[in-house]
Motif scaffolding. Sequence first.
Motif: not given
Length: 86
Positions: A55, A47-48, A51
């Motif tokens: 970005e 999940d990180h 992200e």
Amino acid sequence: MANKRMCFMHDLSLCRSIATTVRQSAGGRDVHRIHLQVGELRHIDPDHFAETWAEAFADTDLASAELTIEVGDGFDVTVLSIDTAS
């Protein structure tokens, strides 16, 4: 704070390497989906990582590509498949 930044920098570096591979494989075609396998020994949170990817490539040719990540055995990070426009 330093650990969070180090994690981001590690993920960002990996994202850039994967993006280079994806773009070369796509051969100029639009990329719709990228399927990765990340070895559990990399200690990357999917999940990180997703992200960080979002970005890093928000305003690029890869912004609309769907990124799916599965955790596998070992240490390797592998691009399992890339779906592109015909």
